[in-house]
Scaffold this motif. Sequence first.
Motif, PDB file in Angstrom:
ATOM      1  N   GLN A   1      39.775  36.821  52.240  1.00  0.00           N
ATOM      2  CA  GLN A   1      39.922  37.437  50.718  1.00  0.00           C
ATOM      3  C   GLN A   1      38.608  36.853  49.566  1.00  0.00           C
ATOM      4  O   GLN A   1      37.914  36.462  49.351  1.00  0.00           O
ATOM      5  CB  GLN A   1      40.909  37.391  49.956  1.00  0.00           C
ATOM      6  CG  GLN A   1      41.233  38.499  50.130  1.00  0.00           C
ATOM      7  CD  GLN A   1      40.798  40.177  50.589  1.00  0.00           C
ATOM      8  OE1 GLN A   1      40.999  40.436  49.443  1.00  0.00           O
ATOM      9  NE2 GLN A   1      41.078  40.854  51.157  1.00  0.00           N
ATOM     10  N   LEU A   2      38.616  34.811  50.202  1.00  0.00           N
ATOM     11  CA  LEU A   2      38.000  34.455  49.847  1.00  0.00           C
ATOM     12  C   LEU A   2      36.847  34.133  49.655  1.00  0.00           C
ATOM     13  O   LEU A   2      35.915  34.155  48.440  1.00  0.00           O
ATOM     14  CB  LEU A   2      39.011  32.680  49.553  1.00  0.00           C
ATOM     15  CG  LEU A   2      37.306  31.391  49.683  1.00  0.00           C
ATOM     16  CD1 LEU A   2      37.898  31.435  47.988  1.00  0.00           C
ATOM     17  CD2 LEU A   2      38.102  30.378  49.867  1.00  0.00           C
ATOM     18  N   ALA A   3      36.739  34.560  51.227  1.00  0.00           N
ATOM     19  CA  ALA A   3      35.177  34.339  51.798  1.00  0.00           C
ATOM     20  C   ALA A   3      34.285  36.202  50.908  1.00  0.00           C
ATOM     21  O   ALA A   3      33.287  35.837  50.345  1.00  0.00           O
ATOM     22  CB  ALA A   3      34.639  34.834  53.250  1.00  0.00           C
ATOM     23  N   ALA A   4      34.901  37.058  50.372  1.00  0.00           N
ATOM     24  CA  ALA A   4      34.063  37.865  50.146  1.00  0.00           C
ATOM     25  C   ALA A   4      34.977  38.317  48.707  1.00  0.00           C
ATOM     26  O   ALA A   4      33.383  38.223  47.896  1.00  0.00           O
ATOM     27  CB  ALA A   4      35.289  39.208  49.852  1.00  0.00           C
ATOM     28  N   ALA A   5      35.583  37.063  48.019  1.00  0.00           N
ATOM     29  CA  ALA A   5      35.281  36.795  46.234  1.00  0.00           C
ATOM     30  C   ALA A   5      34.463  35.806  45.805  1.00  0.00           C
ATOM     31  O   ALA A   5      33.990  35.919  44.443  1.00  0.00           O
ATOM     32  CB  ALA A   5      36.583  36.711  45.721  1.00  0.00           C
TER      33      ALA A   5
END
Length: 279
Positions: A108-112
């Motif tokens: 999720q961090l990479a996507a955000a």
Amino acid sequence: MRITAFDRLACPLDGAPLQRDGAAWRCADGHSFDIASQGYVHLLPVQQKRSRDPGDSKAMVAARRRFLNAGHYQPIAEAVSRATLLDLPAEGASCLDAGCGEGYYLRQLAAAANDEHTLSVLGLDISKWATLSAARQDACPAWVVGSNAKLPVLSATLDRVLCLFGFPMYAEFARVLKPGGVLLQVDAGPEHLRELREIIYPSLKPERASEAPAPDGFTALPTETVRFPLSISGADAIADLLVMTPHFYRANAEGRAKAAALTALDVTVDVRLTRYLRD
């Protein structure tokens, strides 16, 4: 966000830097650690294990993967991503998720993150089943089987450390963080899953309201509360929620049977996101 290779690993036997050499990581003293075909590396020596198969079981990891991938804790992931990226150096930043589970929050961090950030990320968990699941779902981060008690990471090399519903080892977190780096910790708040706990336990213990002081080597930053209602439909999803929490083992057989009989459940999600600045 551009994900770059994580190159700050340390040998778990002598602390020397590890260098990637084909399908293995090696240190100058000759210790070698093979990279599994799924892409993770095992950096937990036998002498650091407390059991043959430490950490979450295969069933717990599978339950957590299904529950999190369904989006039930998306607001938590969004809050963690915002706090992680806040004031993060745009170039060459590094982040460790200490107790990463099956890797949901790192994904999720990479996507955000936006395209301006270049980040090397490491997910570490003591459970080989969790690390295997994480590596199978996303090959971009580095995934390591290891222990928070002795992180296989070089000292003063990280900008962020995440400890989400995990077991914080503050001395180790302070060692691997750069001065000015940030530790982000997520813990259950007093109302977290109260409705489920009221079903499975005969009574609830009073909540302790006091806040712990900042650990040695850290300065406390503002704390954020993430609280929202969650409706869960289906016995399987409710079972996954219970299995992925410590309550599955703490509840007695009668309490687990009550949870198993549910087909719908409304609960409160209540967590605290605490940030500590490395002095």
